[in-house]
Enzyme design. Structure first.
Site, mmCIF file in Angstrom:
data_model
loop_
_atom_site.group_PDB
_atom_site.id
_atom_site.type_symbol
_atom_site.label_atom_id
_atom_site.label_comp_id
_atom_site.label_asym_id
_atom_site.label_seq_id
_atom_site.Cartn_x
_atom_site.Cartn_y
_atom_site.Cartn_z
ATOM 1 N N ALA A 72 6.854 29.305 -3.989
ATOM 2 C CA ALA A 72 5.688 29.346 -3.117
ATOM 3 C C ALA A 72 4.602 30.120 -3.861
ATOM 4 C CB ALA A 72 6.003 30.018 -1.787
ATOM 5 N N SER A 73 3.353 29.867 -3.491
ATOM 6 C CA SER A 73 2.244 30.421 -4.268
ATOM 7 C C SER A 73 2.015 31.906 -4.042
ATOM 8 C CB SER A 73 0.957 29.651 -3.965
ATOM 9 O OG SER A 73 1.094 28.298 -4.349
ATOM 10 N N THR A 74 2.235 32.385 -2.817
ATOM 11 C CA THR A 74 1.955 33.786 -2.510
ATOM 12 C C THR A 74 3.158 34.439 -1.851
ATOM 13 O OG1 THR A 74 1.116 33.425 -0.256
ATOM 14 C CG2 THR A 74 -0.442 33.115 -2.072
#
Length: 205
Positions: A9-11
């Site tokens: 996931a990006s964050t």
């Protein structure tokens, strides 16, 4: 042959393990079990992904890298995608993504060399196409976000991202205690630029 699941996931606010159940069910349906899971919260537009490269380092020829979608593996620009693909190809790792049906055949061993080569070529082409689409989607979203920010600035509505006061206070305490920057970055997951900015708030000794 081992199946190694890659979850991204990006964050840190997003749940990288959201797709874990789907990957396990898919592997079970193919009569295989996931030997190891590698999870990280990093941008797909960056090659700085320790867990992805740990997965590749653990792989033996013929192992499977299983992921939910191609964009979990790559939102990279062309040069970085070529570098990652070379790494995957050099290690003879087979990429299987739930959103790429042509890759599902890679889960089944076959002694027919011609069939293997044909499916590998088709899968490689489809991977390139989906990786390019994922990159375009990333760039489009970044451009729209930038345009939105510029408009908000012109309208006097933009205030920027709110500061994470709790995290920043903890970082400043670590700085006061004399911890190394590398150690703080690893512990807090912050960038070096954030650390530099916060260090300037400390009173001079």
């Amino acid at each position: 042959m081992f199946v190694r699941a890659y979850l991204r996931a990006s964050t840190k606010d997003q749940d990288a393990e959201r797709a874990k159940t789907d990957l396990q069910a898919f592997a079970k349906e193919k009569g295989l079990a996931i030997a190891a899971t590698y999870t990280e919260n990093e941008s797909g537009a960056s090659l700085q992904r320790p867990e992805l490269f740990r997965l590749l380092a653990d792989c033996q020829p013929g192992d499977i890298l299983l992921t939910e979608q191609v964009d979990r593996l790559s939102r990279l620009n062309t040069a970085d995608w070529d570098r990652l693909k070379r790494e995957i190809d050099d290690r003879k790792v087979r990429v299987v993504a739930l959103d790429l049906p042509t890759s599902h055949t890679m889960m089944t061993a076959t002694s027919d060399e011609f069939t293997c080569r044909m499916f590998a070529a088709i899968n490689s082409m489809m991977l390139d196409m989906l990786a390019a689409i994922a990159r375009k989607d990333y760039e489009d979203r970044r451009r729209r976000q930038s345009q939105g920010i510029e408009k908000a600035k012109r309208d006097g509505l933009y205030r920027g991202r709110p500061e994470n006061a709790k995290r920043n206070a903890a970082i400043m305490n670590m700085l006061k205690d004399g911890q190394t920057w590398s150690g703080i970055i690893d512990a807090a997951g912050c960038s070096r630029s954030t650390l530099s900015r916060l260090s300037k708030r400390l009173p001079e000794r």
